[in-house]
Design a protein around this motif. Sequence first.
Motif, PDB file in Angstrom:
ATOM      1  N   UNK A 145      29.462  48.750  13.325  1.00 28.22           N
ATOM      2  CA  UNK A 145      30.159  50.018  13.136  1.00 28.22           C
ATOM      3  C   UNK A 145      29.203  51.205  13.129  1.00 28.22           C
ATOM      4  N   UNK A 146      28.052  51.031  12.471  1.00 30.64           N
ATOM      5  CA  UNK A 146      27.097  52.138  12.333  1.00 30.64           C
ATOM      6  C   UNK A 146      25.755  51.580  11.894  1.00 30.64           C
ATOM      7  N   UNK A 147      24.689  52.149  12.415  1.00 27.64           N
ATOM      8  CA  UNK A 147      23.330  51.757  12.032  1.00 27.64           C
ATOM      9  C   UNK A 147      22.702  52.871  11.205  1.00 27.64           C
ATOM     10  N   UNK A 148      21.773  52.518  10.329  1.00 23.70           N
ATOM     11  CA  UNK A 148      21.067  53.579   9.598  1.00 23.70           C
ATOM     12  C   UNK A 148      20.174  54.367  10.551  1.00 23.70           C
ATOM     13  N   UNK A 149      19.801  55.556  10.134  1.00 21.79           N
ATOM     14  CA  UNK A 149      18.863  56.357  10.910  1.00 21.79           C
ATOM     15  C   UNK A 149      17.541  55.592  11.017  1.00 21.79           C
ATOM     16  N   UNK A 150      16.782  55.856  12.064  1.00 25.30           N
ATOM     17  CA  UNK A 150      15.473  55.204  12.176  1.00 25.30           C
ATOM     18  C   UNK A 150      14.599  55.644  11.007  1.00 25.30           C
ATOM     19  N   UNK A 151      13.812  54.728  10.532  1.00 30.35           N
ATOM     20  CA  UNK A 151      12.859  54.919   9.422  1.00 30.35           C
ATOM     21  C   UNK A 151      13.534  55.193   8.081  1.00 30.35           C
ATOM     22  N   UNK A 152      14.855  55.053   7.989  1.00 27.88           N
ATOM     23  CA  UNK A 152      15.564  55.198   6.716  1.00 27.88           C
ATOM     24  C   UNK A 152      15.501  53.853   5.998  1.00 27.88           C
ATOM     25  N   UNK A 153      14.920  53.832   4.812  1.00 26.23           N
ATOM     26  CA  UNK A 153      14.820  52.596   4.041  1.00 26.23           C
ATOM     27  C   UNK A 153      16.203  52.210   3.533  1.00 26.23           C
ATOM     28  N   UNK A 154      16.617  50.973   3.832  1.00 23.68           N
ATOM     29  CA  UNK A 154      17.941  50.484   3.449  1.00 23.68           C
ATOM     30  C   UNK A 154      17.824  49.051   2.930  1.00 23.68           C
ATOM     31  N   UNK A 155      18.902  48.574   2.330  1.00 24.74           N
ATOM     32  CA  UNK A 155      19.015  47.162   1.979  1.00 24.74           C
ATOM     33  C   UNK A 155      19.763  46.477   3.112  1.00 24.74           C
ATOM     34  N   UNK A 156      19.270  45.333   3.566  1.00 27.28           N
ATOM     35  CA  UNK A 156      19.951  44.565   4.602  1.00 27.28           C
ATOM     36  C   UNK A 156      20.234  43.178   4.070  1.00 27.28           C
ATOM     37  N   UNK A 157      21.260  42.558   4.603  1.00 25.39           N
ATOM     38  CA  UNK A 157      21.650  41.221   4.190  1.00 25.39           C
ATOM     39  C   UNK A 157      21.355  40.263   5.347  1.00 25.39           C
ATOM     40  N   UNK A 158      20.349  39.399   5.150  1.00 24.62           N
ATOM     41  CA  UNK A 158      19.989  38.436   6.190  1.00 24.62           C
ATOM     42  C   UNK A 158      20.869  37.203   6.076  1.00 24.62           C
ATOM     43  N   UNK A 159      21.663  36.960   7.083  1.00 25.48           N
ATOM     44  CA  UNK A 159      22.567  35.814   7.076  1.00 25.48           C
ATOM     45  C   UNK A 159      21.854  34.507   7.413  1.00 25.48           C
ATOM     46  N   UNK A 160      20.555  34.563   7.777  1.00 22.84           N
ATOM     47  CA  UNK A 160      19.789  33.344   8.048  1.00 22.84           C
ATOM     48  C   UNK A 160      19.140  32.772   6.793  1.00 22.84           C
ATOM     49  N   UNK A 161      19.284  33.446   5.653  1.00 23.50           N
ATOM     50  CA  UNK A 161      18.818  32.832   4.421  1.00 23.50           C
ATOM     51  C   UNK A 161      17.795  33.580   3.600  1.00 23.50           C
ATOM     52  N   UNK A 162      17.236  34.687   4.078  1.00 26.20           N
ATOM     53  CA  UNK A 162      16.271  35.441   3.273  1.00 26.20           C
ATOM     54  C   UNK A 162      16.963  36.223   2.165  1.00 26.20           C
ATOM     55  N   UNK A 163      18.270  36.453   2.293  1.00 22.94           N
ATOM     56  CA  UNK A 163      19.004  37.214   1.287  1.00 22.94           C
ATOM     57  C   UNK A 163      18.896  38.696   1.528  1.00 22.94           C
ATOM     58  N   UNK A 164      18.895  39.459   0.463  1.00 27.78           N
ATOM     59  CA  UNK A 164      18.842  40.913   0.558  1.00 27.78           C
ATOM     60  C   UNK A 164      17.382  41.343   0.678  1.00 27.78           C
ATOM     61  N   UNK A 165      17.116  42.193   1.674  1.00 27.82           N
ATOM     62  CA  UNK A 165      15.758  42.657   1.954  1.00 27.82           C
ATOM     63  C   UNK A 165      15.743  44.172   2.056  1.00 27.82           C
TER      64      UNK A 165
END
Length: 122
Positions: free
Chosen positions: A54-74
């Motif tokens: 739907x929407x991506x964060x701006x470049x270089x904007x620090x965000x929390x991401x959810x890795x569905x491969x198992x690392x969890x929240x990064x």
Amino acid sequence: MATMKQLVESEISDFFAIFGSPGEPVTIEEAQKTLLSRISPLLSTDMAWIKCAERLPETHEQVLVNDLNGEGVLIAWRAEWQSVSGPTGKWQWVFQIEGIEHDDVRIEEWLPYPSPSPSPSA
């Protein structure tokens, strides 16, 4: 989607990583206040994951991401690829934790990184 448990565990882990560094909390009260300031924004009821489709964060904007491969929240940000003539239009995720590569994760949703709580007046 990451669970609240995963988010809180991630923040606690990041909090304890500061120990032994300049500026670490000195007293138990300071440590408790600092930890609560990190966790409180996660307990907000208006927190909703944003789908990358739907929407991506701006470049270089620090965000929390959810890795569905198992690392969890990064903690991550988008870095644009550059050529001699400027941005190429391609990008990749870059992570605060060394050793995690863009191709190792499956990021489908993100959250704006919570703003730190203001420091109490001395």
